[in-house]
Each structure stands twice: as structure tokens, then as C-alpha cells.
Enzyme design. Sequence first.
Site, PDB file in Angstrom:
ATOM      1  N   PHE A 129      42.788  79.859 -12.957  1.00  0.00           N
ATOM      2  CA  PHE A 129      43.942  79.016 -13.302  1.00  0.00           C
ATOM      3  C   PHE A 129      45.054  79.320 -12.308  1.00  0.00           C
ATOM      4  N   LEU A 239      49.210  78.066 -21.496  1.00  0.00           N
ATOM      5  CA  LEU A 239      49.736  79.427 -21.661  1.00  0.00           C
ATOM      6  C   LEU A 239      49.924  79.755 -23.138  1.00  0.00           C
ATOM      7  N   ALA A 242      46.629  81.000 -24.384  1.00  0.00           N
ATOM      8  CA  ALA A 242      46.259  82.331 -23.877  1.00  0.00           C
ATOM      9  C   ALA A 242      47.168  83.412 -24.456  1.00  0.00           C
ATOM     10  N   ARG A 268      42.874 120.171 -31.196  1.00  0.00           N
ATOM     11  CA  ARG A 268      43.748 120.852 -30.238  1.00  0.00           C
ATOM     12  C   ARG A 268      44.618 121.847 -31.005  1.00  0.00           C
ATOM     13  N   GLU A 363      51.489  86.013 -18.150  1.00  0.00           N
ATOM     14  CA  GLU A 363      51.626  85.072 -19.278  1.00  0.00           C
ATOM     15  C   GLU A 363      53.048  85.071 -19.830  1.00  0.00           C
TER      16      GLU A 363
HETATM   17  P1  TGC Z   1      61.075  73.670 -20.216  1.00  0.00           P
HETATM   18  O1  TGC Z   1      62.115  72.661 -19.809  1.00  0.00           O
HETATM   19  O2  TGC Z   1      61.389  74.602 -21.318  1.00  0.00           O
HETATM   20  O3  TGC Z   1      59.720  72.912 -20.569  1.00  0.00           O
HETATM   21  C1  TGC Z   1      59.138  71.956 -19.712  1.00  0.00           C
HETATM   22  C2  TGC Z   1      58.176  71.140 -20.578  1.00  0.00           C
HETATM   23  O4  TGC Z   1      57.153  71.974 -21.115  1.00  0.00           O
HETATM   24  C3  TGC Z   1      57.201  71.996 -22.563  1.00  0.00           C
HETATM   25  N1  TGC Z   1      56.977  73.382 -22.981  1.00  0.00           N
HETATM   26  C4  TGC Z   1      55.857  73.802 -23.555  1.00  0.00           C
HETATM   27  N2  TGC Z   1      54.759  73.140 -23.954  1.00  0.00           N
HETATM   28  C5  TGC Z   1      53.775  73.879 -24.511  1.00  0.00           C
HETATM   29  N3  TGC Z   1      53.838  75.216 -24.668  1.00  0.00           N
HETATM   30  C6  TGC Z   1      54.930  75.904 -24.274  1.00  0.00           C
HETATM   31  N4  TGC Z   1      54.978  77.243 -24.405  1.00  0.00           N
HETATM   32  C7  TGC Z   1      56.002  75.209 -23.704  1.00  0.00           C
HETATM   33  N5  TGC Z   1      57.221  75.565 -23.201  1.00  0.00           N
HETATM   34  C8  TGC Z   1      57.799  74.439 -22.771  1.00  0.00           C
HETATM   35  C9  TGC Z   1      58.591  71.499 -22.911  1.00  0.00           C
HETATM   36  O5  TGC Z   1      58.608  70.896 -24.190  1.00  0.00           O
HETATM   37  C10 TGC Z   1      58.843  70.503 -21.808  1.00  0.00           C
HETATM   38  O6  TGC Z   1      58.108  69.322 -22.100  1.00  0.00           O
HETATM   39  P2  TGC Z   1      58.709  67.873 -21.728  1.00  0.00           P
HETATM   40  O7  TGC Z   1      57.744  66.906 -22.327  1.00  0.00           O
HETATM   41  O8  TGC Z   1      60.083  67.831 -22.344  1.00  0.00           O
HETATM   42  O9  TGC Z   1      58.767  67.825 -20.227  1.00  0.00           O
HETATM   43  O10 TGC Z   1      60.709  74.481 -18.915  1.00  0.00           O
HETATM   44  P3  TGC Z   1      61.549  75.523 -18.110  1.00  0.00           P
HETATM   45  O11 TGC Z   1      61.414  75.170 -16.677  1.00  0.00           O
HETATM   46  O12 TGC Z   1      62.930  75.664 -18.719  1.00  0.00           O
HETATM   47  O13 TGC Z   1      60.747  76.880 -18.312  1.00  0.00           O
HETATM   48  C11 TGC Z   1      60.630  77.496 -19.495  1.00  0.00           C
HETATM   49  C12 TGC Z   1      59.924  78.871 -19.318  1.00  0.00           C
HETATM   50  C13 TGC Z   1      60.763  79.852 -18.518  1.00  0.00           C
HETATM   51  C14 TGC Z   1      59.734  79.394 -20.738  1.00  0.00           C
HETATM   52  C15 TGC Z   1      58.564  78.655 -18.618  1.00  0.00           C
HETATM   53  O14 TGC Z   1      58.749  78.280 -17.308  1.00  0.00           O
HETATM   54  C16 TGC Z   1      57.698  79.897 -18.681  1.00  0.00           C
HETATM   55  O15 TGC Z   1      56.990  80.083 -19.677  1.00  0.00           O
HETATM   56  N6  TGC Z   1      57.685  80.750 -17.629  1.00  0.00           N
HETATM   57  C17 TGC Z   1      56.734  81.859 -17.542  1.00  0.00           C
HETATM   58  C18 TGC Z   1      55.552  81.402 -16.717  1.00  0.00           C
HETATM   59  C19 TGC Z   1      54.268  82.086 -17.093  1.00  0.00           C
HETATM   60  O16 TGC Z   1      54.100  82.582 -18.201  1.00  0.00           O
HETATM   61  N7  TGC Z   1      53.328  82.087 -16.203  1.00  0.00           N
HETATM   62  C20 TGC Z   1      52.006  82.579 -16.501  1.00  0.00           C
HETATM   63  C21 TGC Z   1      51.028  82.204 -15.443  1.00  0.00           C
HETATM   64  S1  TGC Z   1      49.338  82.303 -15.931  1.00  0.00           S
HETATM   65  C22 TGC Z   1      49.027  83.920 -16.176  1.00  0.00           C
HETATM   66  O17 TGC Z   1      49.835  84.760 -16.120  1.00  0.00           O
HETATM   67  C23 TGC Z   1      47.623  84.212 -16.495  1.00  0.00           C
HETATM   68  S2  TGC Z   1      47.273  85.871 -16.765  1.00  0.00           S
HETATM   69  C24 TGC Z   1      45.800  85.612 -17.512  1.00  0.00           C
HETATM   70  C25 TGC Z   1      44.999  86.795 -17.776  1.00  0.00           C
HETATM   71  O18 TGC Z   1      44.493  87.429 -16.839  1.00  0.00           O
HETATM   72  O19 TGC Z   1      44.765  87.057 -18.979  1.00  0.00           O
HETATM   73  P1  FAD Z   2      59.246  87.253 -11.299  1.00  0.00           P
HETATM   74  O1  FAD Z   2      59.227  85.911 -11.918  1.00  0.00           O
HETATM   75  O2  FAD Z   2      59.743  87.375  -9.897  1.00  0.00           O
HETATM   76  O3  FAD Z   2      60.100  88.235 -12.220  1.00  0.00           O
HETATM   77  C1  FAD Z   2      60.670  89.472 -11.757  1.00  0.00           C
HETATM   78  C2  FAD Z   2      61.553  90.074 -12.848  1.00  0.00           C
HETATM   79  O4  FAD Z   2      62.652  89.180 -13.108  1.00  0.00           O
HETATM   80  C3  FAD Z   2      60.831  90.252 -14.188  1.00  0.00           C
HETATM   81  O5  FAD Z   2      61.248  91.445 -14.782  1.00  0.00           O
HETATM   82  C4  FAD Z   2      61.330  89.077 -15.015  1.00  0.00           C
HETATM   83  O6  FAD Z   2      61.308  89.337 -16.403  1.00  0.00           O
HETATM   84  C5  FAD Z   2      62.756  88.955 -14.511  1.00  0.00           C
HETATM   85  N1  FAD Z   2      63.336  87.624 -14.716  1.00  0.00           N
HETATM   86  C6  FAD Z   2      62.838  86.431 -14.317  1.00  0.00           C
HETATM   87  N2  FAD Z   2      63.645  85.428 -14.677  1.00  0.00           N
HETATM   88  C7  FAD Z   2      64.693  85.998 -15.323  1.00  0.00           C
HETATM   89  C8  FAD Z   2      65.886  85.504 -15.939  1.00  0.00           C
HETATM   90  N3  FAD Z   2      66.151  84.196 -15.966  1.00  0.00           N
HETATM   91  N4  FAD Z   2      66.732  86.386 -16.506  1.00  0.00           N
HETATM   92  C9  FAD Z   2      66.469  87.715 -16.490  1.00  0.00           C
HETATM   93  N5  FAD Z   2      65.374  88.234 -15.924  1.00  0.00           N
HETATM   94  C10 FAD Z   2      64.503  87.400 -15.359  1.00  0.00           C
HETATM   95  N6  FAD Z   2      49.320  83.672 -12.766  1.00  0.00           N
HETATM   96  C11 FAD Z   2      48.520  82.570 -12.787  1.00  0.00           C
HETATM   97  O7  FAD Z   2      48.976  81.459 -12.560  1.00  0.00           O
HETATM   98  N7  FAD Z   2      47.182  82.698 -13.070  1.00  0.00           N
HETATM   99  C12 FAD Z   2      46.609  83.890 -13.333  1.00  0.00           C
HETATM  100  O8  FAD Z   2      45.406  83.952 -13.594  1.00  0.00           O
HETATM  101  C13 FAD Z   2      47.421  85.069 -13.294  1.00  0.00           C
HETATM  102  N8  FAD Z   2      46.862  86.298 -13.481  1.00  0.00           N
HETATM  103  C14 FAD Z   2      47.625  87.416 -13.284  1.00  0.00           C
HETATM  104  C15 FAD Z   2      47.020  88.691 -13.290  1.00  0.00           C
HETATM  105  C16 FAD Z   2      47.776  89.831 -13.037  1.00  0.00           C
HETATM  106  C17 FAD Z   2      47.119  91.148 -12.999  1.00  0.00           C
HETATM  107  C18 FAD Z   2      49.178  89.715 -12.824  1.00  0.00           C
HETATM  108  C19 FAD Z   2      50.023  90.927 -12.571  1.00  0.00           C
HETATM  109  C20 FAD Z   2      49.779  88.486 -12.820  1.00  0.00           C
HETATM  110  C21 FAD Z   2      49.009  87.311 -13.028  1.00  0.00           C
HETATM  111  N9  FAD Z   2      49.585  86.041 -12.943  1.00  0.00           N
HETATM  112  C22 FAD Z   2      48.805  84.917 -13.001  1.00  0.00           C
HETATM  113  C23 FAD Z   2      50.987  85.894 -12.576  1.00  0.00           C
HETATM  114  C24 FAD Z   2      51.965  86.221 -13.706  1.00  0.00           C
HETATM  115  O9  FAD Z   2      52.006  85.184 -14.636  1.00  0.00           O
HETATM  116  C25 FAD Z   2      53.334  86.466 -13.061  1.00  0.00           C
HETATM  117  O10 FAD Z   2      53.261  87.713 -12.407  1.00  0.00           O
HETATM  118  C26 FAD Z   2      54.443  86.464 -14.084  1.00  0.00           C
HETATM  119  O11 FAD Z   2      54.637  85.176 -14.625  1.00  0.00           O
HETATM  120  C27 FAD Z   2      55.778  86.944 -13.479  1.00  0.00           C
HETATM  121  O12 FAD Z   2      56.040  86.314 -12.263  1.00  0.00           O
HETATM  122  P2  FAD Z   2      56.428  87.196 -10.974  1.00  0.00           P
HETATM  123  O13 FAD Z   2      55.394  88.247 -10.821  1.00  0.00           O
HETATM  124  O14 FAD Z   2      56.646  86.281  -9.836  1.00  0.00           O
HETATM  125  O15 FAD Z   2      57.802  87.915 -11.380  1.00  0.00           O
END
Ligand code: TGC
Ligand code: FAD
Length: 383
Positions: A129, A239, A242, A268, A363
Site C-alpha cells: 500500500f 487506514l 488497519a 529471580r 498508521e
Molecule cells: P480531512 O480533511 O480530515 O479528510 C479528508 C477526507 O477523508 C475523510 N476522512 C476519513 N475517511 C475515512 N476514515 C478516516 N479515518 C478518515 N479521516 C478523514 C474525510 O471525511 C474527508 O472526506 P471528504 O469526503 O470530505 O473529502 O484530511 P486532512 O488532510 O485534514 O488529514 C487528516 C489526518 C491528519 C487525520 C490524515 O491526513 C491522517 O490520518 N494522517 C496520518 C496518515 C497515516 O496514518 N498514514 C499511514 C500510512 S499507511 C501505514 O502506515 C501502513 S503501516 C502498515 C503496517 O505495516 O501494518
Molecule cells: P512525519 O509526518 O514527518 O512526523 C514527524 C513528527 O511530527 C511526528 O512525531 C509527528 O507526530 C509530528 N507531527 C506531524 N504533524 C504534526 C502536527 N500537525 N502537530 C504536531 N506534531 C505533528 N506508509 C505507507 O503508506 N504504507 C506502508 O505500508 C507503511 N509502512 C510503514 C512501516 C514502517 C516500519 C514505518 C516506520 C512506517 C510505515 N509507513 C507506511 C509510513 C508511516 O505511516 C509514516 O511513517 C507515518 O505516517 C509518519 O510519517 P513520517 O514518518 O513522514 O513522519
Amino acid sequence: MSIDLFDINSLLSEEEQIVRNNVSRFVDENVKPIIQECFESHSFPKQLIQPIAELGLLGSSIEGYGCAGMNSISYGLICQELERGDSGVRSFVSVQSSLVMYPIFTFGSEEQKEEWLPKLAKAEAIGCFGLTESQGGSDPANMKTHAKKDGDDWVINGSKMWITNGSIADLALIWANTEDGIRGFLVETSTSGFIANEIDNKFSLRASVTSELFLDNVRVPNKNMLPEVIGLKGPLSCLTQARYGISWGAIGAAEACLDELIEYTKTRVLFDRALDENQAIQIRLADMQRRMTNAGLLSHRLGQLKDEGKMNPTQVSLAKWNNVRMALDVARDCRDMLGGSGISAEYVPIRHMLNLESVITYEGTETIHQLAVGRALTGKSAF
Ligand code: TGC
Ligand code: FAD
């Protein structure tokens, strides 16, 4: 051993208990004996992929297309048991199930579902993803990867960072900006211009593949675009699925640490008595049990809401934040109570602790989830 003080097990149906017991046995027999060595050698245990598929753990919540059609509590229990082994094994299943199969099932065409879901369920194809980019994963709206229409094809350019399963994937779900907004593309990793480089210097999730992806004029036909979603809500919905599983998974990691610690403190002997006879140790053990019990009840309730179709992203943010924070604190505290032995590979807490440093970041970081709950309370976005 840690105990089920509030008898959460009795809330499970017979079917859910069978799922839990089967996965638990699988972890004890197949994951635990090999996982520390995998962690040390920075290698993902590929030999587990086929047995995991045979147990029906890939896309387990999907009905049809060769998937098991289990409920959400069962998916949670699968994550909990797998992460009792290692967060990397749970990550593999989370990505395949929640981040690749779920979006194909929810946003894909019938042709895409029929082509990919049976193969992904059987692990004949592995998925990844691609959302995060190097300029900042917390803010995926600032996406640079883009796709441009060219006749009946799309041409994708850009890069993705920190992608689980990236270098072992056959299929990458790539989120890219288009003229209409963010869209999802199914990219076969054998396509010309697609490169995956494994990140091989991690101190965390060493038994998991994490990669950087590069897309240089990658051309895919229009039929590879997910037709049913435009905008950030596409990837954010995945997300939510997950993160739900991670809230359960973290409990498993904490259980593994506490179980081992309790056994250790029995034998221990310091100052002429077993460690577990000390009030300070018992208070710390009790505090871990308190936090784990709270986390278990929280996830169970979340699972009920999910099965009733009432779960919302704020609840998921609170559960992911609470339960991963709990597990990380428990793992660190267990490591401390093992003394010097706690830094040895002979004991599990340090491995879980290091893994959980990723789990609390990916996530959605802890801060992002706190701000999501803050937004729900105040109605104001402070991101
Ligand atoms: P925002 O304006 O809040 O929302 C944009 C649109 O998305 C909708 N929405 C959601 N829908 C479903 N589930 C959610 N949790 C949702 N949150 C928001 C929202 O209703 C809106 O829809 P529409 O129709 O109005 O357009 O967006 P924002 O730009 O203000 O961002 C919000 C924020 C910061 C919470 C979001 O960007 C965020 O969650 N950031 C963190 C990104 C993240 O978690 N990345 C993960 C990457 S994948 C990964 O890490 C895989 S690890 C997997 C593994 O190894 O297990
Ligand atoms: P940044 O976004 O640069 O954040 C840096 C710091 O700033 C953090 O402490 C954060 O909390 C803080 N911060 C950010 N915004 C704010 C704010 N507004 N106010 C205050 N503090 C803030 N992504 C995928 O798409 N697919 C995957 O399969 C996937 N797998 C992963 C596996 C591993 C092992 C890891 C480490 C990451 C993976 N990720 C994946 C990416 C993961 O989702 C990102 O690392 C995560 O979302 C944080 O983004 P970043 O690392 O760029 O940190």
C-alpha cells in the site's frame, strides 16, 4: 501468566474462540520458535506466508472471492494473536487484508475483485500500500506522486517511502494525484519503471520488509484504476480498517511481554526473596494488568461497534493511540524489570518494544490520533 481478569474470553462466540485458538496455536508452533532469529538477521519469515493463507487469515473479513468472511472481532483476535508472536507478522497480514484487499473489495470494479482477491487470499500474490511519501507521512494531502491520463492509460511518476511488503509485493496499490483528485491505481510490480528498494538498516520491525518505491513513467491501463473512490477518503478509509486491527494487535505484544516477565519474577531471587514478593514489583505488574484489561475491553467494544456498522474514525484513533501507547509502556517496563537480561535477545520484551516504536508511528502517529480526538471534541482542526 497474565490473566483474563474480566473474563473477556466469555464475550467471544464459539466461532471466535476457535479462530483465536487456531491462530494462537499457529503462533506458538510456527512463529515463536523462529522469530527472534528473523529479527536478528533482519529478514521476514516468508515460510509463514502460505500457512497464514491456508488458515484463512488474509482478507478474513471479506465475503466471497475465496475469503473466509469472518466478523470484525475475529479479525481483531487474529491480529492480537499474530502480534503476540511479532508485530512484523501482524503487519504483513494488516497490509494484505486491510490495505490491499479491503480497498479492492470496497472501491474496485468487479473485474478487479475477481482478478485479485482470490489470488491475494491464497497468497499467490502479495500486495503493498503506497501512500506515504518522504516529504511527510502525517500529511498525505501534500502528495507529489501524480498520474496523468494518456489515451487509455495512466502514466504515474513519483516515489513512496516506508512501504511494508514493498520489495516482496506482486501488486502495489499506489495512491496518486490526478486532475480530479487522489486516486488509487493497481500497479503490478513487474511493470517497467517500477522499482522497490528494501530499507535494510532498521532497528524496529526487523522481521518485516519495508521499502522505498520509485515510479518512473509507470504506465497502467485505465482498468487498473479503482473506480469507486476519489480523494483522500479512499486511503484514509483503508487506514481506519488497519488501525482497528492494530488496536487489537498491540494487546498481543503486551501479553507476550507480561507473560514472560511474570515467569521471570517468580524465580529471580534478590535480597533473599523472589522478585515477585516485592510490593513495588507487584504494583508494577498490577498496573500493567490494569492497562491491558482496559485495552482489551476497549477493542472488544470497538469490534462490536464495527460489526454493527457503527464504528467511526475518532473511536479508532482513540483505540489505536491508547492501546499502542499501553503496549509500548508495558514492553519498556517489562524490559526494565528483567534488568540486564532485558537487553538480551533471550527475552521478548526488547524486541516487542523496538517493534512498537514503529507501530506507534505508522498508521498515524500518536500525535495525529490525539489531534483527531481533539478535533472531535472541539470541532477545530489543529493539524
Ligand atoms: P480531512 O480533511 O480530515 O479528510 C479528508 C477526507 O477523508 C475523510 N476522512 C476519513 N475517511 C475515512 N476514515 C478516516 N479515518 C478518515 N479521516 C478523514 C474525510 O471525511 C474527508 O472526506 P471528504 O469526503 O470530505 O473529502 O484530511 P486532512 O488532510 O485534514 O488529514 C487528516 C489526518 C491528519 C487525520 C490524515 O491526513 C491522517 O490520518 N494522517 C496520518 C496518515 C497515516 O496514518 N498514514 C499511514 C500510512 S499507511 C501505514 O502506515 C501502513 S503501516 C502498515 C503496517 O505495516 O501494518
Ligand atoms: P512525519 O509526518 O514527518 O512526523 C514527524 C513528527 O511530527 C511526528 O512525531 C509527528 O507526530 C509530528 N507531527 C506531524 N504533524 C504534526 C502536527 N500537525 N502537530 C504536531 N506534531 C505533528 N506508509 C505507507 O503508506 N504504507 C506502508 O505500508 C507503511 N509502512 C510503514 C512501516 C514502517 C516500519 C514505518 C516506520 C512506517 C510505515 N509507513 C507506511 C509510513 C508511516 O505511516 C509514516 O511513517 C507515518 O505516517 C509518519 O510519517 P513520517 O514518518 O513522514 O513522519
